[in-house]
Motif scaffolding. Structure first.
Motif, short mmCIF file in Angstrom:
data_model
loop_
_atom_site.label_atom_id
_atom_site.label_comp_id
_atom_site.label_asym_id
_atom_site.label_seq_id
_atom_site.Cartn_x
_atom_site.Cartn_y
_atom_site.Cartn_z
N ARG A 137 -15.86 7.45 12.35
CA ARG A 137 -14.48 6.97 12.33
C ARG A 137 -14.18 6.26 11.01
N PHE A 138 -13.02 6.54 10.46
CA PHE A 138 -12.56 5.82 9.27
C PHE A 138 -11.03 5.79 9.31
N CYS A 139 -10.50 4.66 9.69
CA CYS A 139 -9.05 4.47 9.77
C CYS A 139 -8.68 3.28 8.89
N GLN A 140 -7.91 3.56 7.86
CA GLN A 140 -7.59 2.54 6.86
C GLN A 140 -6.12 2.66 6.46
N TYR A 141 -5.36 1.65 6.79
CA TYR A 141 -3.93 1.64 6.47
C TYR A 141 -3.75 1.70 4.96
N SER A 142 -3.03 2.69 4.50
CA SER A 142 -2.85 2.87 3.05
C SER A 142 -1.83 1.88 2.51
N SER A 143 -2.16 1.29 1.39
CA SER A 143 -1.21 0.38 0.74
C SER A 143 0.07 1.11 0.33
N ARG A 144 -0.02 2.42 0.19
CA ARG A 144 1.16 3.21 -0.20
C ARG A 144 2.04 3.59 0.99
N TYR A 145 1.54 3.32 2.19
CA TYR A 145 2.33 3.67 3.37
C TYR A 145 3.54 2.75 3.53
N ASP A 146 3.45 1.52 3.05
CA ASP A 146 4.60 0.63 3.09
C ASP A 146 5.77 1.23 2.32
N ASN A 147 5.49 1.77 1.13
CA ASN A 147 6.54 2.42 0.36
C ASN A 147 7.05 3.67 1.07
N PHE A 148 6.14 4.43 1.68
CA PHE A 148 6.56 5.62 2.41
C PHE A 148 7.57 5.26 3.49
N ARG A 149 7.33 4.17 4.19
CA ARG A 149 8.23 3.74 5.26
C ARG A 149 9.58 3.29 4.71
N LYS A 150 9.62 2.98 3.41
CA LYS A 150 10.88 2.62 2.76
C LYS A 150 11.57 3.83 2.13
N GLY A 151 10.93 5.00 2.26
CA GLY A 151 11.51 6.21 1.68
C GLY A 151 11.01 6.54 0.30
N ILE A 152 10.02 5.79 -0.18
CA ILE A 152 9.43 6.04 -1.50
C ILE A 152 8.13 6.82 -1.29
N ILE A 153 8.12 8.11 -1.66
CA ILE A 153 6.97 8.96 -1.38
C ILE A 153 6.08 9.03 -2.61
N GLU A 154 4.92 8.38 -2.55
CA GLU A 154 3.98 8.40 -3.66
C GLU A 154 3.00 9.56 -3.49
N ASN A 155 2.20 9.81 -4.53
CA ASN A 155 1.32 10.99 -4.54
C ASN A 155 0.42 11.09 -3.32
N ALA A 156 -0.08 9.97 -2.84
CA ALA A 156 -1.03 9.99 -1.72
C ALA A 156 -0.44 10.58 -0.45
N PHE A 157 0.88 10.62 -0.37
CA PHE A 157 1.55 11.15 0.82
C PHE A 157 2.32 12.43 0.51
N ARG A 158 1.90 13.16 -0.50
CA ARG A 158 2.56 14.42 -0.87
C ARG A 158 1.63 15.60 -0.58
N PRO A 159 1.94 16.37 0.47
CA PRO A 159 1.07 17.52 0.79
C PRO A 159 1.08 18.59 -0.28
N GLU A 160 2.15 18.68 -1.08
CA GLU A 160 2.18 19.68 -2.14
C GLU A 160 1.13 19.40 -3.21
N LEU A 161 0.58 18.18 -3.22
CA LEU A 161 -0.49 17.82 -4.16
C LEU A 161 -1.87 17.93 -3.49
N SER A 162 -1.93 18.61 -2.35
CA SER A 162 -3.17 18.76 -1.56
C SER A 162 -3.67 17.41 -1.06
N ASN A 163 -2.74 16.51 -0.79
CA ASN A 163 -3.09 15.19 -0.28
C ASN A 163 -2.76 15.08 1.20
N GLY A 164 -3.21 14.01 1.81
CA GLY A 164 -2.99 13.76 3.23
C GLY A 164 -4.18 13.06 3.81
N ALA A 165 -4.08 12.68 5.08
CA ALA A 165 -5.14 11.88 5.71
C ALA A 165 -6.47 12.61 5.76
N LEU A 166 -6.46 13.89 6.10
CA LEU A 166 -7.72 14.62 6.19
C LEU A 166 -8.43 14.67 4.85
#
Length: 329
Positions: free
Chosen positions: A148-177
């Protein structure tokens, strides 16, 4: 031998790399590549790096001997191949590629360029993983693994505000997995090889990126469950259960304590002293592989584990409906 290192990427993981490299003999941080001169200059100032490049070809043509690749996942393959075509050794952040096909191309480039390609899966080069591996025999026949490895991303706060950084862009081959789950996948296949069957499910966010997921991997006579997240934090330890006992692992991504619970009732707590920044160990191993001119048995182990990891990720993504532009390129 002193290795002149060029760094691609200026995010926090590159800061950690520079801090770790400062603790390793035989390393000189020589250059950084960034698309932004301002960003590159600020990064170079923080780490006393003398040279900044905004042109990738000029960066590769500089006197660097090796490259640390910490760009978004989708760029790992192309940037690493170009570096190895120039006979530069590559330490590539995990996951090394978007898919198994890309990793195969990277390996071909490494062979052709006589370069060392190593995936920067920091956790499997350090004393914590070695302690897990060395004590597995005490558990008897393995029946269950839970990583198990569950770690709240510091960039998720921005995501929730509508600011999508690289870590949350699937087009960059990113995502939780790819970013978090891989810390569970790699040690699993390193220790036990590929499973017979993989099932999985993901929680997708508004832009289509996977935020968390669960994978069930079936092995002959036993199974593994992998749970990972970058939108929640978790504190449940990982565990390997065998017929003679169980092993608790405090953190699968940075193991510092394991506890063996034997079926007889005996309990053995093993504390693992190691460097605070465990990137030190992957850098030392990369340097050792570069310095070793003969065929190295460990390099085969690393190559097989990274190959199995990418194959596992491909199969898991297919089950969960995670697709990247790199899959059809």
């Amino acid at each position: 031998m002193t290795l002149k290192i060029g760094i691609i990427g200026t995010n926090f993981i590159s800061d950690d790399f520079c801090d770790a490299a400062a603790q390793v003999d035989g390393i000189e941080l020589y250059a950084v590549y960034s698309r932004s001169a301002d960003t590159g200059n600020h990064f170079a100032e923080r780490h006393n790096i003398p040279t900044v490049f905004t042109d990738y070809e000029q960066f590769l043509d500089s006197p660097i001997d090796a490259v640390y690749v910490a760009s978004p996942n989708f760029a790992h393959c192309s940037q690493s191949i170009k570096a190895m075509e120039k006979k530069k050794h590559v330490l590539c952040e995990k996951p090394a590629a978007s898919n198994a096909a890309e990793l195969q191309r990277m390996r071909a480039a490494a062979e052709n360029g006589q370069a060392v390609l190593l995936e920067a899966m920091r956790s499997v080069y350090d004393p914590g993983f070695q302690a897990i591996e060395a004590n597995l025999y005490r558990l008897g026949k393995i029946r269950s693994v839970s990583f198990r490895f569950c770690q709240y991303s510091s960039r998720y706060d921005n995501f929730r505000k509508g600011i999508i950084e690289n870590a949350f862009r699937p087009e960059l081959s990113n995502g939780a997995l790819m970013d978090i789950g891989v810390y569970c996948v790699h040690p699993l296949v390193r220790l036990f090889g590929m499973p017979e069957k993989i099932e999985g499910a993901s929680v997708f966010l508004e832009n289509g990126v996977d935020g968390m997921g669960t994978i069930l991997a079936q092995y002959p006579g036993w199974q593994a469950v992998l749970q990972y997240s970058k939108i929640t934090s978790g504190y449940t330890e990982s565990e390997v259960q065998g017929e003679n006992g169980s092993m608790q692992i405090d953190r699968i991504a940075d193991t510092r304590k394991i506890t063996i619970h034997e079926r007889t009732g005996r309990r053995d707590v093993i504390l693992i002293p190691k460097e605070e920044n465990n990137m030190v160990y992957e850098i030392r191993e990369w340097l050792r592989l570069i310095e070793n001119s003969q065929e190295d048995e460990k390099s085969k182990i690393y190559e097989e584990a990274s190959g199995n990891e990418m194959q596992f990720l491909d199969l898991a993504r297919e089950k969960m409906g995670i697709r990247f532009p790199a899959d059809v390129s």
